[in-house]
Design a protein around this motif. Sequence first.
Motif, PDB file in Angstrom:
ATOM      1  N   ALA A 147      66.397 -14.340  98.450  1.00 28.64           N
ATOM      2  CA  ALA A 147      66.671 -14.447  99.882  1.00 28.64           C
ATOM      3  C   ALA A 147      66.687 -13.090 100.576  1.00 28.64           C
ATOM      4  O   ALA A 147      66.395 -12.994 101.775  1.00 28.64           O
ATOM      5  CB  ALA A 147      68.003 -15.173 100.103  1.00 28.64           C
ATOM      6  N   ASP A 148      67.028 -12.044  99.843  1.00 30.39           N
ATOM      7  CA  ASP A 148      67.092 -10.708 100.452  1.00 30.39           C
ATOM      8  C   ASP A 148      65.723 -10.064 100.608  1.00 30.39           C
ATOM      9  O   ASP A 148      65.602  -9.018 101.252  1.00 30.39           O
ATOM     10  CB  ASP A 148      67.987  -9.795  99.612  1.00 30.39           C
ATOM     11  CG  ASP A 148      69.453 -10.221  99.660  1.00 30.39           C
ATOM     12  OD1 ASP A 148      69.824 -10.861 100.661  1.00 30.39           O
ATOM     13  OD2 ASP A 148      70.194  -9.922  98.712  1.00 30.39           O
ATOM     14  N   VAL A 149      64.688 -10.630  99.994  1.00 36.63           N
ATOM     15  CA  VAL A 149      63.338 -10.074 100.106  1.00 36.63           C
ATOM     16  C   VAL A 149      62.709 -10.589 101.402  1.00 36.63           C
ATOM     17  O   VAL A 149      62.579 -11.806 101.590  1.00 36.63           O
ATOM     18  CB  VAL A 149      62.468 -10.490  98.903  1.00 36.63           C
ATOM     19  CG1 VAL A 149      61.064  -9.906  99.046  1.00 36.63           C
ATOM     20  CG2 VAL A 149      63.111 -10.036  97.599  1.00 36.63           C
ATOM     21  N   PRO A 150      62.303  -9.706 102.317  1.00 36.09           N
ATOM     22  CA  PRO A 150      61.729 -10.140 103.603  1.00 36.09           C
ATOM     23  C   PRO A 150      60.496 -11.023 103.419  1.00 36.09           C
ATOM     24  O   PRO A 150      59.695 -10.797 102.499  1.00 36.09           O
ATOM     25  CB  PRO A 150      61.366  -8.821 104.294  1.00 36.09           C
ATOM     26  CG  PRO A 150      62.220  -7.794 103.626  1.00 36.09           C
ATOM     27  CD  PRO A 150      62.381  -8.243 102.214  1.00 36.09           C
TER      28      PRO A 150
ATOM     29  N   SER B 170      57.916 -11.030 105.107  1.00 33.28           N
ATOM     30  CA  SER B 170      56.684 -10.285 105.374  1.00 33.28           C
ATOM     31  C   SER B 170      56.065  -9.677 104.121  1.00 33.28           C
ATOM     32  O   SER B 170      54.863  -9.387 104.093  1.00 33.28           O
ATOM     33  CB  SER B 170      56.953  -9.178 106.392  1.00 33.28           C
ATOM     34  OG  SER B 170      57.942  -8.279 105.901  1.00 33.28           O
ATOM     35  N   VAL B 171      56.862  -9.471 103.067  1.00 34.83           N
ATOM     36  CA  VAL B 171      56.328  -8.849 101.855  1.00 34.83           C
ATOM     37  C   VAL B 171      56.194  -9.843 100.707  1.00 34.83           C
ATOM     38  O   VAL B 171      55.825  -9.469  99.600  1.00 34.83           O
ATOM     39  CB  VAL B 171      57.200  -7.658 101.403  1.00 34.83           C
ATOM     40  CG1 VAL B 171      57.253  -6.591 102.465  1.00 34.83           C
ATOM     41  CG2 VAL B 171      58.612  -8.122 101.035  1.00 34.83           C
ATOM     42  N   ARG B 172      56.492 -11.124 100.972  1.00 32.29           N
ATOM     43  CA  ARG B 172      56.379 -12.128  99.908  1.00 32.29           C
ATOM     44  C   ARG B 172      54.940 -12.610  99.768  1.00 32.29           C
ATOM     45  O   ARG B 172      54.198 -12.697 100.748  1.00 32.29           O
ATOM     46  CB  ARG B 172      57.279 -13.321 100.209  1.00 32.29           C
ATOM     47  CG  ARG B 172      58.767 -13.007 100.197  1.00 32.29           C
ATOM     48  CD  ARG B 172      59.570 -14.283 100.182  1.00 32.29           C
ATOM     49  NE  ARG B 172      60.981 -14.044 100.422  1.00 32.29           N
ATOM     50  CZ  ARG B 172      61.915 -14.975 100.323  1.00 32.29           C
ATOM     51  NH1 ARG B 172      61.586 -16.214 100.002  1.00 32.29           N
ATOM     52  NH2 ARG B 172      63.176 -14.690 100.562  1.00 32.29           N
ATOM     53  N   LEU B 173      54.552 -12.902  98.539  1.00 34.23           N
ATOM     54  CA  LEU B 173      53.215 -13.443  98.267  1.00 34.23           C
ATOM     55  C   LEU B 173      53.161 -14.885  98.752  1.00 34.23           C
ATOM     56  O   LEU B 173      53.972 -15.719  98.372  1.00 34.23           O
ATOM     57  CB  LEU B 173      52.920 -13.377  96.762  1.00 34.23           C
ATOM     58  CG  LEU B 173      51.536 -13.860  96.326  1.00 34.23           C
ATOM     59  CD1 LEU B 173      50.450 -12.941  96.864  1.00 34.23           C
ATOM     60  CD2 LEU B 173      51.449 -13.918  94.789  1.00 34.23           C
ATOM     61  N   LYS B 174      52.189 -15.170  99.603  1.00 35.62           N
ATOM     62  CA  LYS B 174      52.109 -16.496 100.208  1.00 35.62           C
ATOM     63  C   LYS B 174      51.188 -17.463  99.456  1.00 35.62           C
ATOM     64  O   LYS B 174      51.297 -18.665  99.575  1.00 35.62           O
ATOM     65  CB  LYS B 174      51.612 -16.373 101.650  1.00 35.62           C
ATOM     66  CG  LYS B 174      52.551 -15.585 102.556  1.00 35.62           C
ATOM     67  CD  LYS B 174      53.920 -16.239 102.651  1.00 35.62           C
ATOM     68  CE  LYS B 174      54.758 -15.632 103.762  1.00 35.62           C
ATOM     69  NZ  LYS B 174      55.056 -14.207 103.559  1.00 35.62           N
ATOM     70  N   GLY B 175      50.245 -16.928  98.693  1.00 37.03           N
ATOM     71  CA  GLY B 175      49.296 -17.789  97.994  1.00 37.03           C
ATOM     72  C   GLY B 175      49.310 -17.554  96.499  1.00 37.03           C
ATOM     73  O   GLY B 175      50.248 -16.965  95.948  1.00 37.03           O
ATOM     74  N   ASP B 176      48.275 -18.020  95.832  1.00 44.14           N
ATOM     75  CA  ASP B 176      48.162 -17.808  94.396  1.00 44.14           C
ATOM     76  C   ASP B 176      47.676 -16.394  94.106  1.00 44.14           C
ATOM     77  O   ASP B 176      47.075 -15.725  94.956  1.00 44.14           O
ATOM     78  CB  ASP B 176      47.174 -18.824  93.792  1.00 44.14           C
ATOM     79  CG  ASP B 176      47.688 -20.246  93.869  1.00 44.14           C
ATOM     80  OD1 ASP B 176      48.925 -20.417  93.829  1.00 44.14           O
ATOM     81  OD2 ASP B 176      46.861 -21.174  93.978  1.00 44.14           O
TER      82      ASP B 176
END
Length: 439
Positions: free
Chosen positions: A30-33, A35-41
């Motif tokens: 939850a603390d990881v924004p 905007s920097v999370r991987l959205k796909g494979d």
Amino acid sequence: MAFKYFPHTQHDIDEMLGRVGVGSLDDLFADVPESVRLKGDYDLPGAMSEIDIRRFFDDLCRNDKLLTCFAGAGVYDHYTPSLIPYIIERSEFLTSYTPYQAEISQGTLHYIFEYQTMMARLTGMDISNASMYDGTTATAEAVLMAAAAAKKADTVLVSETVDPKTVAVVKTYAHYHGVNIEIVAQNNGATNMNAVRERLDQGGVAGVVVQQPNRYGIIEDFDGLSDACHGKKALLIMNSVAADLALLKTPGEWGADIAVGDGQSLGIPMSFGGPYVGYMCCTEKLMRKMPGRIVGETKDNRGNRSFVLTLQAREQHIRRQKATSNICSNESLMALFVTIYMSVMGKQGLKEAAQLSYAGAHYLCDELVKTGRFRLSYDRPFFNEFCVKYDGDVDALRRRLAENGILGGVKTADDEIMFAVTENRTKAEIDRLVSLCAS
């Protein structure tokens, strides 16, 4: 998605999440924004046969452009004797880890003992530990040693001529251990000794960190520095390029209390940044303050020479509050690497390699100055690395060199570049670099 190599069932996962008080695996991040999370494979190819995998990586390798290296700043293109890879790739070395059980780890303990012996001799110090991650963390650990050894002082002075990468790591370590770091300004490319002495006189200083050769490649004169430190109950910490100590005055001869640095220059390939090996040596008085391990020699119940872990002053072996560090393992494979290197090269070989590096750097410097486009940044003695001012565009120069197959130094200012030369560089390569710089 189920992964056959992941042993946890959904029930296991739910039980663990319940224990830590979160509702899902996503809640753990939850603390990881967003905007920097991987959205796909992941962008990975599908399954391949062995031959297709080999072809795939061969194609990747063809995209690499190998450059003739004239860059340094802490990592140097030294020659690796062909014997070393054959020895360290033996399975008993390559797969070995921590020698907890001496009776079945004699080979590993033996070479660590030899490593310690050689590093102690190379640095002129009493004791060496069983190696550390790299030169920057070794320096940071030395700073913590100095703070731990002091009774009331909580400040460590760091010369501005120490590599900025090392300073950054030192500051990070110090911040979380309550150690105050003060940077001592340089004076024409060297440590301002008057400023160091003035600060020592004010009190509260646990240690002083200097570098030899320093971040500009300059060979500094530390005469009297150890006396000044010891007169104020402070420790002298000296960071050095390991290979250069074959010719230079050793930390022990300068009166240093702790000698640290990176062993990469002892034949370890640059390898895009690692793995390397940090060394740490100290006086016998500080032995019990040293992090990591120390391997000692003894005799077994039959009178045969044998090796044991003599000191293990870290939290896996003793109570956490008594540990000197939380460092979890030494760079054992790389320690073996430099041990073989020093054994193969011998004292004379180490000196010859250092002399070739020194001579090559001075030849390059002289030839660059002759072009009329460069001038030496500091009128001080240097070893195999030096900074020069350039009358043109440094970025454009480095691009032109790269286009012609040369990694042309490290940019240190808008109008300044630092070149390094090792025994790997030939006169023809140096002359070609000069001709490209002169055009």
